[in-house]
Design a protein around this motif. Sequence first.
Motif, short mmCIF file in Angstrom:
data_model
loop_
_atom_site.label_atom_id
_atom_site.label_comp_id
_atom_site.label_asym_id
_atom_site.label_seq_id
_atom_site.Cartn_x
_atom_site.Cartn_y
_atom_site.Cartn_z
N TYR A 1 0.37 -1.54 -0.10
CA TYR A 1 0.01 -0.07 -0.30
C TYR A 1 0.97 1.42 -0.06
CZ TYR A 1 -2.74 3.36 1.52
OH TYR A 1 -3.27 5.15 1.93
N HIS A 2 1.86 1.23 0.82
CA HIS A 2 2.89 2.58 0.94
C HIS A 2 3.43 2.44 -0.65
CE1 HIS A 2 1.45 4.41 4.51
NE2 HIS A 2 1.35 2.68 5.02
N PHE A 3 4.07 1.44 -0.29
CA PHE A 3 5.53 2.00 -1.52
C PHE A 3 5.00 0.94 -2.84
CE2 PHE A 3 7.25 2.34 2.72
CZ PHE A 3 7.46 3.22 3.02
N GLY A 4 3.98 0.22 -3.20
CA GLY A 4 4.05 -0.59 -4.54
C GLY A 4 4.54 -1.97 -4.23
N SER A 5 5.68 -1.95 -4.80
CA SER A 5 6.64 -2.55 -4.44
C SER A 5 7.67 -2.99 -3.67
CB SER A 5 6.99 -2.70 -6.58
OG SER A 5 8.52 -1.79 -6.63
N LYS A 6 8.74 -4.48 -3.85
CA LYS A 6 9.83 -3.84 -2.83
C LYS A 6 11.07 -3.04 -4.14
CE LYS A 6 12.62 -8.05 -3.60
NZ LYS A 6 14.34 -8.66 -2.84
N ARG A 7 11.37 -3.17 -5.46
CA ARG A 7 11.74 -2.24 -5.81
C ARG A 7 11.09 -0.61 -5.35
NH1 ARG A 7 11.04 -2.13 -12.52
NH2 ARG A 7 11.88 -4.20 -11.95
N GLY A 8 9.65 -0.73 -5.01
CA GLY A 8 9.53 0.89 -4.97
C GLY A 8 10.77 1.45 -3.30
N LEU A 9 10.24 0.53 -2.87
CA LEU A 9 10.18 0.21 -0.80
C LEU A 9 12.19 0.66 -1.35
CD1 LEU A 9 10.06 -0.15 1.94
CD2 LEU A 9 10.43 -2.42 1.62
N PHE A 10 12.79 -0.28 -2.09
CA PHE A 10 14.53 0.29 -2.32
C PHE A 10 14.87 1.40 -2.13
CE2 PHE A 10 17.87 0.16 -4.22
CZ PHE A 10 19.28 -0.60 -3.12
N THR A 11 14.21 2.14 -3.36
CA THR A 11 14.41 3.47 -3.93
C THR A 11 13.86 4.51 -2.98
OG1 THR A 11 12.61 4.01 -5.14
CG2 THR A 11 14.09 2.83 -6.30
N ALA A 12 13.11 4.30 -2.21
CA ALA A 12 12.71 4.70 -0.68
C ALA A 12 13.46 4.95 0.20
CB ALA A 12 10.85 4.40 -0.27
N VAL A 13 13.92 3.79 0.34
CA VAL A 13 15.11 3.40 1.53
C VAL A 13 16.28 3.96 0.91
CG1 VAL A 13 16.67 1.51 2.35
CG2 VAL A 13 14.33 1.63 2.04
N MET A 14 16.89 4.52 -0.40
CA MET A 14 17.91 4.92 -0.84
C MET A 14 17.08 6.27 -0.97
SD MET A 14 19.98 2.59 -0.01
CE MET A 14 21.05 2.81 -1.15
N GLU A 15 16.25 6.69 -0.93
CA GLU A 15 16.28 7.64 -1.20
C GLU A 15 16.66 8.34 -2.31
OE1 GLU A 15 17.63 10.63 1.57
OE2 GLU A 15 16.68 9.82 3.10
N VAL A 16 16.06 7.36 -3.30
CA VAL A 16 16.15 7.77 -5.26
C VAL A 16 14.87 7.78 -5.29
CG1 VAL A 16 17.52 7.24 -7.16
CG2 VAL A 16 18.20 6.01 -4.76
N PRO A 17 15.42 8.96 -6.09
CA PRO A 17 13.90 9.88 -7.02
C PRO A 17 13.42 9.31 -8.32
CG PRO A 17 15.19 11.70 -6.40
CD PRO A 17 15.50 10.14 -6.18
#
Length: 204
Positions: free
Chosen positions: A63-79
């Motif tokens: 719900y918050h991040f869509g996918s594991k890739r989306g979560l990873f980019t959020a963790v690494m703060e990559v737009p």
Amino acid sequence: MKPVDSPERTKNRTRSGRRGGESTTRTDILTAARHLFGENGFTKTSMRSIATEAGVDVALVSYHFGSKRGLFTAVMEVPGDPISRVTAAASGPRSDLGRRLITTFTSIWENDDMGVALQAMLRSAVNDDGAAKAFGDFASGEMMPALAKTAGLSQETVRAIGSCVFGLALMRYLIRAESFTSLTVDELVDQFGPKIQAIVDQGR
């Protein structure tokens, strides 16, 4: 008669709960993901294990991040999505692939918002073993295979390309070596585009 809670008692009871709302849940997921990505790498970390670590239902991670890739980019703060950018740059004639890749690369790193975030990510990967493991696994397991598949390149060729572009990032944006920072973006493209194209042409 049922006693009425005082405002202070109600406030204290609210504080004792694990969740304080969506923002707290999202933060807990990010904290758990940062820990597990750093410990196990990107590939071996599942959405379910992150949800368990955060103490939430796995559906909330999606719900918050869509996918594991989306979560990873959020963790690494990559737009944005780095994989979609890689595949977009790799699509098109092979004869001009080197120039397209370096043009895309520099346009991202020179961007005021994205460039700052990527520099922070690179600095974190250099200085922190967990961040290095997480990003290295993501690059090896996601980014390079996406480039290889889209452009029809071998893993050996993609590794050589990766060493060039990330070496450039290290020298220009982190170490800030004058021989790299003194070049304009057009000069970078003119100098590195043919070099990367040579790797493409010599590879399989």
